[in-house]
Design a protein around this motif. Sequence first.
Motif, PDB file in Angstrom:
ATOM      1  N   TYR A 181      20.422  87.625  12.897  1.00 32.49           N
ATOM      2  CA  TYR A 181      20.109  86.431  13.450  1.00 32.49           C
ATOM      3  C   TYR A 181      18.157  87.690  13.642  1.00 32.49           C
ATOM      4  O   TYR A 181      17.961  88.700  12.822  1.00 32.49           O
ATOM      5  N   LEU A 182      16.989  86.305  13.428  1.00 29.32           N
ATOM      6  CA  LEU A 182      15.905  86.663  13.213  1.00 29.32           C
ATOM      7  C   LEU A 182      15.224  86.416  14.330  1.00 29.32           C
ATOM      8  O   LEU A 182      15.506  85.325  14.794  1.00 29.32           O
ATOM      9  N   GLN A 183      14.190  86.868  14.739  1.00 27.48           N
ATOM     10  CA  GLN A 183      13.842  86.152  15.681  1.00 27.48           C
ATOM     11  C   GLN A 183      11.896  87.237  15.097  1.00 27.48           C
ATOM     12  O   GLN A 183      11.937  88.436  14.562  1.00 27.48           O
ATOM     13  N   ALA A 193       9.928  82.529  18.766  1.00 25.95           N
ATOM     14  CA  ALA A 193      11.012  82.015  18.216  1.00 25.95           C
ATOM     15  C   ALA A 193      12.587  82.568  17.788  1.00 25.95           C
ATOM     16  O   ALA A 193      12.245  83.975  17.647  1.00 25.95           O
ATOM     17  N   SER A 194      13.353  82.400  17.250  1.00 23.63           N
ATOM     18  CA  SER A 194      14.345  82.608  16.686  1.00 23.63           C
ATOM     19  C   SER A 194      15.243  81.907  16.241  1.00 23.63           C
ATOM     20  O   SER A 194      15.169  80.870  16.044  1.00 23.63           O
ATOM     21  N   PHE A 195      16.499  82.584  15.087  1.00 25.70           N
ATOM     22  CA  PHE A 195      17.236  81.963  14.674  1.00 25.70           C
ATOM     23  C   PHE A 195      18.659  82.786  14.518  1.00 25.70           C
ATOM     24  O   PHE A 195      18.552  83.869  14.348  1.00 25.70           O
ATOM     25  N   ASN A 196      19.845  81.865  14.573  1.00 27.34           N
ATOM     26  CA  ASN A 196      21.115  82.240  14.944  1.00 27.34           C
ATOM     27  C   ASN A 196      21.355  83.615  15.573  1.00 27.34           C
ATOM     28  O   ASN A 196      22.138  84.441  15.617  1.00 27.34           O
ATOM     29  N   TRP A 237       8.375  89.634  12.258  1.00 23.72           N
ATOM     30  CA  TRP A 237       9.066  89.148  11.895  1.00 23.72           C
ATOM     31  C   TRP A 237       9.994  90.557  11.835  1.00 23.72           C
ATOM     32  O   TRP A 237      10.129  91.529  11.887  1.00 23.72           O
ATOM     33  N   MET A 238      11.350  90.430  12.716  1.00 29.25           N
ATOM     34  CA  MET A 238      12.755  91.431  13.215  1.00 29.25           C
ATOM     35  C   MET A 238      13.779  90.838  12.833  1.00 29.25           C
ATOM     36  O   MET A 238      14.374  89.640  13.171  1.00 29.25           O
ATOM     37  N   LEU A 239      14.726  91.197  11.443  1.00 29.83           N
ATOM     38  CA  LEU A 239      15.955  90.671  11.676  1.00 29.83           C
ATOM     39  C   LEU A 239      16.759  91.765  11.347  1.00 29.83           C
ATOM     40  O   LEU A 239      16.930  92.598  11.397  1.00 29.83           O
ATOM     41  N   SER A 240      17.983  91.255  12.552  1.00 28.37           N
ATOM     42  CA  SER A 240      19.033  92.167  13.009  1.00 28.37           C
ATOM     43  C   SER A 240      20.141  91.752  12.171  1.00 28.37           C
ATOM     44  O   SER A 240      20.816  90.365  12.013  1.00 28.37           O
TER      45      SER A 240
END
Length: 593
Positions: A181-183, A193-196, A237-240
Amino acid sequence: MSVRRRLMTRFIGLLAGTVVLILVIGGSIAYWVIQQLNEASLVEDFATVGLDQLISTAEILPDGSVKYDPGLLKRIDENNGWLQVLDEQGRVLDAFHTPSDVPNHYKPGELISYWQGQKPFPYRLYLLIREREGINFTLLYGENNQSVTMLEQAYNGGRYANNKLELASGQQDIIRSADAYLQILDEQGQEMASFNKPAAGIPDSYSIQDLILRTRYPIRYGMTTVTRYDEQNHSTWMLSVPLADNPAGSNVNPFGFIFGPALIALLVSIIGLLILLAVWYANLFGYPMLHMLQWLQRLERGQYEEPAGPRGRPHSQKKNGKWRRKYRVYTEVLGSIQTLSDTLRQDKELRRQTDSLREEWIAGITHDLKTPLSSLQGYAHMLEAEKYQWTTEEVREFAGIMVDKSMYMDRLVNDLAMTYRLRSGGYQPPVELTDINALLQDLVQRAERNPAYGEGRITFQPAPAQVQGYVHVPSFERIVDNLTANALLHNPPDTKLIVRVQPGKEAGKEAGDFIVQFVDDGRGMDQETVWKLFERYYRGTDTGAPDVGSGLGMAVTKGLIEAMQGRIEVHSSPEAGTEIRLIWDARSRAGRK
């Protein structure tokens, strides 16, 4: 060594042993904890910990090649990483699991550009330079940088505008397939904002510390976190990406699985050790004390034998009679209890014998008193009877018999009183320096004239030189009379008696040292009779013949001799005669002071 010292030594030894065991257990658990922490560190941060260990454990072979720890190489394989060893010109000397898209030679400055991120590289790089055995090792370690690649693609292909995040459909599929997921965060770390993003369990804001910890310790949070800072919009941008073997939130403390079991193991080990020590202490110190307590309780009940096992052997002793190991610390105590048991057993036997002698003596005294009393009463009734007219000669005869009986009773009572006075120390006759040869010669001559003894049965042998001693003449006379009567009246009529005077061992040095011997060739005595000879409750004579004595003569004799600072010894055996020695010497006087 005393009981106190042995107990102190034993307790100190056991305490020292306990401390050593606790230290060994603690050291073993600490070693296990260190190993597990090292293993956890390798898993969590192999790039920092593992590379240093890889160099430390490297072994340079004679051909110049390098041999690494197989366990560390296995860890590289599990992390999907690769390894290269570079020389000073950037050439690859050795490699492990290196992908085909990784260069085998680096130009000056090229490796630094890759390492610092100035130039795109498909893998996350870690660089370590160490010297070992005079050789500079430059290790280049790389791991699959899928998260960084995914974030770069999203950042380059996506757009954030009007509070809305737009991503290409292909990029969305890639993020969904990785369950990532992306924040997008603002300057304060608040999510814009975020995705998934999952519906629950994911924060909406982050502090600087949260971002650092999440990117630095992925295992702690169960996911790999990468960030990209947008300088134009001042956004992050932060991807986990979740880790395959450690779901998010499954282990907040990555070292909890180490310290928890270690603490439990330490507590269980110490408790188990204390229980074993308690059982050991109880067996080593408590069981012997319980054994001695049982022994004392048996003594209280009048049972004088040491508590024994099923085979009848005492618990404290081996087959050879020696003390068992756990009883040795109480050797003196056990010896004292054993002595006490023997003493009580002997005292019980002595009391039994004394009671028997007392009953015999009372019966004898009663008989001896009743016999003359019966005679007195009989003759008194005869004289009182009116129907008889006694002549003067008959009355005189009766009176003579009554006088003899009364004198015997008087002698008996006096002897009894004398034994108690001598026993209690209330009779101390005054002694004077006397010629023993002359005194004994006079007493023996008197005895020879006694018709009850017969003629020629007594022989006197004086000392070759004058012997003087401190004696009380009346008491000494009674002693000689008692011993002479005892030798001649209680033996066959043909028994001979020799009375002999000898100077003592200290003669010539100190007046009063001499020995008088009474030796007969009669029937003799057994050891039991010798042992009881001087008991005032023992009567060796026939109580039915009162004119032979009261039965207290030998007790009175011993008491008189001791009152005059002397001692008496008896040596006899059946059919071998008897020798009685009256001894006055320095040892006798010292023993009475």
